[in-house]
Design an enzyme around this catalytic site. Sequence first.
Site, PDB file in Angstrom:
ATOM      1  N   ASN A   9       0.767  -1.234   0.084  1.00 23.25           N
ATOM      2  CA  ASN A   9       0.048   0.059  -0.067  1.00 23.25           C
ATOM      3  C   ASN A   9       0.908   1.076  -0.091  1.00 23.25           C
ATOM      4  OD1 ASN A   9      -1.753   2.226   0.552  1.00 23.25           O
ATOM      5  ND2 ASN A   9      -2.408   1.375   2.759  1.00 23.25           N
ATOM      6  N   LYS A  11       0.128   4.117  -0.299  1.00 25.41           N
ATOM      7  CA  LYS A  11      -0.645   5.332   0.288  1.00 25.41           C
ATOM      8  C   LYS A  11      -0.508   6.434  -0.522  1.00 25.41           C
ATOM      9  CE  LYS A  11      -0.278   3.111   4.929  1.00 25.41           C
ATOM     10  NZ  LYS A  11      -0.234   3.103   6.283  1.00 25.41           N
ATOM     11  N   HIS A  94      -9.661   1.097   4.803  1.00 27.75           N
ATOM     12  CA  HIS A  94      -8.200   1.416   5.479  1.00 27.75           C
ATOM     13  C   HIS A  94      -8.527   2.241   6.620  1.00 27.75           C
ATOM     14  CE1 HIS A  94      -4.471   2.487   6.267  1.00 27.75           C
ATOM     15  NE2 HIS A  94      -3.989   1.480   5.822  1.00 27.75           N
ATOM     16  N   GLU A  96      -6.908   4.540   7.527  1.00 20.82           N
ATOM     17  CA  GLU A  96      -6.819   6.161   7.590  1.00 20.82           C
ATOM     18  C   GLU A  96      -8.078   6.686   6.732  1.00 20.82           C
ATOM     19  OE1 GLU A  96      -3.034   5.381   5.427  1.00 20.82           O
ATOM     20  OE2 GLU A  96      -2.194   4.868   7.278  1.00 20.82           O
ATOM     21  N   GLU A 165      -5.525  -5.147  10.501  1.00 20.79           N
ATOM     22  CA  GLU A 165      -4.445  -3.830  10.553  1.00 20.79           C
ATOM     23  C   GLU A 165      -4.764  -3.266  11.858  1.00 20.79           C
ATOM     24  OE1 GLU A 165      -2.464  -2.846   6.811  1.00 20.79           O
ATOM     25  OE2 GLU A 165      -4.038  -1.429   6.864  1.00 20.79           O
ATOM     26  N   GLY A 171       2.386   2.028  10.687  1.00 24.75           N
ATOM     27  CA  GLY A 171       3.278   3.165  10.784  1.00 24.75           C
ATOM     28  C   GLY A 171       4.066   3.473  12.129  1.00 24.75           C
ATOM     29  N   SER A 209       3.335  -2.204  10.206  1.00 22.56           N
ATOM     30  CA  SER A 209       4.802  -2.299  10.497  1.00 22.56           C
ATOM     31  C   SER A 209       5.396  -3.798   9.997  1.00 22.56           C
ATOM     32  CB  SER A 209       5.229  -1.859  11.804  1.00 22.56           C
ATOM     33  OG  SER A 209       4.672  -0.676  11.964  1.00 22.56           O
TER      34      SER A 209
HETATM   35  P1  13P Z   1       2.893   0.351   7.711  1.00 21.05           P
HETATM   36  O1  13P Z   1       3.228  -1.039   7.233  1.00 21.05           O
HETATM   37  O2  13P Z   1       3.713   1.545   7.156  1.00 21.05           O
HETATM   38  O3  13P Z   1       2.773   0.031   8.970  1.00 21.05           O
HETATM   39  O4  13P Z   1       1.460   0.522   7.070  1.00 21.05           O
HETATM   40  C1  13P Z   1       0.599  -0.356   7.054  1.00 21.05           C
HETATM   41  C2  13P Z   1      -0.584  -0.287   6.366  1.00 21.05           C
HETATM   42  O5  13P Z   1      -1.429   0.766   6.742  1.00 21.05           O
HETATM   43  C3  13P Z   1      -0.916  -0.802   5.118  1.00 21.05           C
HETATM   44  O6  13P Z   1      -2.252  -0.634   4.722  1.00 21.05           O
END
Ligand code: 13P
Length: 247
Positions: A9, A11, A94, A96, A165, A171, A209
Site C-alpha cells: 500500500n 498510500k 483502511h 486512514e 491492521e 506506521g 509495520s
Molecule cells: P505500515 O506497514 O507502514 O505500518 O502500514 C501498514 C498499512 O497501513 C498498510 O495498509
Amino acid sequence: MKKQLIAGNWKMNGSLVTNEALVNALAAGVGSAQCQIAVCVPSPYLAQVRGLVSGTGIDVGAQDVSVHESGAYTGEVSAGMLRDFGVRYCLVGHSERRQYHGETDAVVADKAQRALAAGVTPIVCVGETLAERETGRTEEVVKRQLAAVVHTNGHCISEIVVAYEPVWAIGTGKTASPEEAQQVHAVLRAQLRAATPKADRVLILYGGSMNAANAAQLLSQPDIDGGLVGGASLKPADFLSIIAAAH
Ligand code: 13P
C-alpha cells in the site's frame, strides 16, 4: 494450497519517476516468488503502473473506491473505472479512510459491494485502536467491522480479501506479535466460517509495520495468508524480502 498475497500500500507516495524505478526494481526481483503480489497505488498512477507491471505477475490495486456507481460525485472514482484500468484489487475501509474521512462500517460494506459487482476484489481492512485493545475490545471491534461487510455481501463474502491492521501498529514500528495477530485472524476466520462454507479460501492478510525482519514469523501463522505492507513496500529490497518470506 492457496497462495499467500503480499500487497503493498503505497498510500499517498510516489511520482512518475520514482514509481518507475520502484516497479522496475520489483520486477527484476520477483522471478522466483511463490506468492501472489500486488501494489495498491494512488489513482493517477494506475495507468502508469499497470503498464509497468505488465508481464511481471504483479497485480495492480487501488486504495479506495466510491460508494456510488456513477454520477454527480465530484472527485470520486468508481469501481467500473478501476476495472477499466485492469485493477485487480481495491483497499476498502483502511483505517486512514475510517479515521480521516469518516468512513463507517456501512460505507465500507457498500464499497466492498461496488467493487465486487465490478469484478474488483475488495481488500477489506479491519482493526482496533490502541484504546480499544487496552480496554479488551479488540474482538468486538473487528467482528463488528467484518459483520457489516458479511451482512451486505451475503454469499459473495468468499470473494473478498480481509486485512487485519491493528491501528496502533500502522506506521509506528510496533507490530502485533505473531501470536497476537494469529489470535485475531482465528476470530475472523471463525466469523467467515459461520457465513460461508468457502471461508478457508478467503485470504486474511496482516498489516501494521510488517518488515523484512518480522515477515517470516507472521506469515508462518496458520490463519495469516499474506501481508498488507505500507512503508516497507516503498523500499524494493525490503518488499522483496517480505515476498521471499511468503509462500
Ligand atoms: P505500515 O506497514 O507502514 O505500518 O502500514 C501498514 C498499512 O497501513 C498498510 O495498509
